[in-house]
Design a protein around this motif. Sequence first.
Motif, PDB file in Angstrom:
ATOM      1  N   VAL A   1       0.848  -1.185   0.000  1.00 30.63           N
ATOM      2  CA  VAL A   1       0.000   0.000   0.000  1.00 30.63           C
ATOM      3  C   VAL A   1       0.889   1.242   0.000  1.00 30.63           C
ATOM      4  N   TYR A   2       2.060   1.143   0.670  1.00 33.27           N
ATOM      5  CA  TYR A   2       2.974   2.271   0.796  1.00 33.27           C
ATOM      6  C   TYR A   2       4.358   1.745   1.133  1.00 33.27           C
ATOM      7  N   GLU A   3       5.387   2.463   0.639  1.00 35.16           N
ATOM      8  CA  GLU A   3       6.756   2.133   1.022  1.00 35.16           C
ATOM      9  C   GLU A   3       7.630   3.363   0.881  1.00 35.16           C
ATOM     10  N   ASP A   4       8.523   3.538   1.857  1.00 39.17           N
ATOM     11  CA  ASP A   4       9.583   4.531   1.749  1.00 39.17           C
ATOM     12  C   ASP A   4      10.847   3.894   2.333  1.00 39.17           C
ATOM     13  N   ASP A   5      11.875   4.692   2.602  1.00 44.14           N
ATOM     14  CA  ASP A   5      13.131   4.137   3.110  1.00 44.14           C
ATOM     15  C   ASP A   5      13.021   3.536   4.506  1.00 44.14           C
ATOM     16  N   HIS A   6      12.014   3.968   5.278  1.00 42.77           N
ATOM     17  CA  HIS A   6      11.934   3.564   6.678  1.00 42.77           C
ATOM     18  C   HIS A   6      10.729   2.702   7.048  1.00 42.77           C
ATOM     19  N   PHE A   7       9.676   2.752   6.226  1.00 44.61           N
ATOM     20  CA  PHE A   7       8.433   2.063   6.572  1.00 44.61           C
ATOM     21  C   PHE A   7       7.849   1.334   5.370  1.00 44.61           C
TER      22      PHE A   7
ATOM     23  N   VAL B   1      -2.616 -10.693   5.165  1.00 46.41           N
ATOM     24  CA  VAL B   1      -3.068 -11.918   4.495  1.00 46.41           C
ATOM     25  C   VAL B   1      -4.210 -12.605   5.242  1.00 46.41           C
ATOM     26  N   ARG B   2      -4.466 -12.161   6.485  1.00 43.55           N
ATOM     27  CA  ARG B   2      -5.605 -12.661   7.261  1.00 43.55           C
ATOM     28  C   ARG B   2      -6.456 -11.469   7.679  1.00 43.55           C
ATOM     29  N   PRO B   3      -7.104 -10.835   6.705  1.00 41.43           N
ATOM     30  CA  PRO B   3      -7.803  -9.589   7.004  1.00 41.43           C
ATOM     31  C   PRO B   3      -9.065  -9.773   7.841  1.00 41.43           C
ATOM     32  N   VAL B   4      -9.247  -8.855   8.787  1.00 45.93           N
ATOM     33  CA  VAL B   4     -10.502  -8.783   9.527  1.00 45.93           C
ATOM     34  C   VAL B   4     -11.576  -8.260   8.577  1.00 45.93           C
ATOM     35  N   ASN B   5     -11.226  -7.267   7.778  1.00 42.94           N
ATOM     36  CA  ASN B   5     -12.094  -6.683   6.755  1.00 42.94           C
ATOM     37  C   ASN B   5     -11.254  -6.349   5.532  1.00 42.94           C
ATOM     38  N   THR B   6     -11.913  -6.122   4.415  1.00 48.04           N
ATOM     39  CA  THR B   6     -11.227  -5.721   3.194  1.00 48.04           C
ATOM     40  C   THR B   6     -10.432  -4.448   3.450  1.00 48.04           C
ATOM     41  N   GLY B   7      -9.178  -4.451   3.062  1.00 43.54           N
ATOM     42  CA  GLY B   7      -8.321  -3.294   3.242  1.00 43.54           C
ATOM     43  C   GLY B   7      -7.518  -3.306   4.527  1.00 43.54           C
ATOM     44  N   HIS B   8      -7.659  -4.343   5.342  1.00 40.81           N
ATOM     45  CA  HIS B   8      -6.896  -4.483   6.594  1.00 40.81           C
ATOM     46  C   HIS B   8      -5.408  -4.373   6.240  1.00 40.81           C
ATOM     47  N   THR B   9      -4.776  -3.342   6.756  1.00 44.83           N
ATOM     48  CA  THR B   9      -3.403  -3.006   6.385  1.00 44.83           C
ATOM     49  C   THR B   9      -2.484  -3.063   7.593  1.00 44.83           C
ATOM     50  N   LEU B  10      -1.263  -3.528   7.379  1.00 39.36           N
ATOM     51  CA  LEU B  10      -0.232  -3.520   8.412  1.00 39.36           C
ATOM     52  C   LEU B  10       0.790  -2.448   8.051  1.00 39.36           C
ATOM     53  N   VAL B  11       1.171  -1.663   9.024  1.00 39.58           N
ATOM     54  CA  VAL B  11       2.201  -0.644   8.837  1.00 39.58           C
ATOM     55  C   VAL B  11       3.360  -1.014   9.745  1.00 39.58           C
ATOM     56  N   ILE B  12       4.555  -1.153   9.156  1.00 42.02           N
ATOM     57  CA  ILE B  12       5.713  -1.610   9.926  1.00 42.02           C
ATOM     58  C   ILE B  12       6.930  -0.724   9.665  1.00 42.02           C
ATOM     59  N   PRO B  13       7.783  -0.573  10.677  1.00 38.34           N
ATOM     60  CA  PRO B  13       9.078   0.042  10.411  1.00 38.34           C
ATOM     61  C   PRO B  13       9.977  -1.002   9.752  1.00 38.34           C
ATOM     62  N   LYS B  14      10.842  -0.572   8.874  1.00 39.12           N
ATOM     63  CA  LYS B  14      11.750  -1.531   8.240  1.00 39.12           C
ATOM     64  C   LYS B  14      12.843  -1.994   9.202  1.00 39.12           C
ATOM     65  N   GLN B  15      13.202  -1.140  10.132  1.00 36.42           N
ATOM     66  CA  GLN B  15      14.185  -1.514  11.146  1.00 36.42           C
ATOM     67  C   GLN B  15      13.502  -2.412  12.161  1.00 36.42           C
ATOM     68  N   PRO B  16      13.950  -3.645  12.335  1.00 34.72           N
ATOM     69  CA  PRO B  16      13.253  -4.557  13.243  1.00 34.72           C
ATOM     70  C   PRO B  16      13.327  -4.120  14.698  1.00 34.72           C
ATOM     71  N   GLN B  17      12.208  -4.241  15.365  1.00 35.69           N
ATOM     72  CA  GLN B  17      12.066  -4.008  16.801  1.00 35.69           C
ATOM     73  C   GLN B  17      10.829  -4.809  17.206  1.00 35.69           C
ATOM     74  N   SER B  18      10.924  -5.555  18.275  1.00 36.60           N
ATOM     75  CA  SER B  18       9.804  -6.442  18.594  1.00 36.60           C
ATOM     76  C   SER B  18       8.700  -5.776  19.412  1.00 36.60           C
ATOM     77  N   TYR B  19       8.992  -4.680  20.092  1.00 36.15           N
ATOM     78  CA  TYR B  19       8.016  -4.071  20.998  1.00 36.15           C
ATOM     79  C   TYR B  19       7.898  -2.588  20.685  1.00 36.15           C
ATOM     80  N   ILE B  20       6.694  -2.137  20.414  1.00 37.28           N
ATOM     81  CA  ILE B  20       6.486  -0.768  19.942  1.00 37.28           C
ATOM     82  C   ILE B  20       7.035   0.279  20.901  1.00 37.28           C
ATOM     83  N   PHE B  21       6.944   0.053  22.183  1.00 38.77           N
ATOM     84  CA  PHE B  21       7.395   1.065  23.130  1.00 38.77           C
ATOM     85  C   PHE B  21       8.902   1.027  23.366  1.00 38.77           C
ATOM     86  N   ASP B  22       9.602   0.141  22.652  1.00 37.64           N
ATOM     87  CA  ASP B  22      11.061   0.162  22.638  1.00 37.64           C
ATOM     88  C   ASP B  22      11.594   0.963  21.442  1.00 37.64           C
ATOM     89  N   LEU B  23      10.699   1.402  20.555  1.00 38.69           N
ATOM     90  CA  LEU B  23      11.135   2.239  19.434  1.00 38.69           C
ATOM     91  C   LEU B  23      11.680   3.559  19.969  1.00 38.69           C
TER      92      LEU B  23
END
Length: 130
Positions: free
Chosen positions: A18-24, A30-52
């Motif tokens: 849906v979107y891509e840049d250098d960082h995200f 692939v298991r959508p709750v509804n049509t258009g269910h999107t995941l947004v991720i940082p490219k730099q791996p981190q397992s816990y959001i509050f450790d970003l």
Amino acid sequence: MATIFDKIIAGEIPCAKVYEDDHFLAFLDVRPVNTGHTLVIPKQPQSYIFDLDNNTYTNLMALTKKIACHLKEKLDCKRVCMTVIGWEVPHVHVHLIPTNEIKELPLNGPNVKQATIEELSKVAEKLQGL
């Protein structure tokens, strides 16, 4: 060990971007709750959001808002709901779920219970002092 998201970022596993840049990267779940269910991720791996770091967290939330507004417009839904669960894949990912009513979300499952004011007060007391 590389996660499935690391493999998607590396191009080893295809995704519907849906979107891509250098960082995200944002792609359809692939298991959508509804049509258009999107995941947004940082490219730099981190397992816990509050450790970003604060900058990555802030940029992730700003991008998530931008994508949510885009989904709402293009899919003509009433709201795009957001959740960050953090257990399924040890790589930060924000779920954006287009919805038209609350019953489309799994908020009333067997693990959801009604808390008493006494239970809530005990927890609130423990959390004082922020």
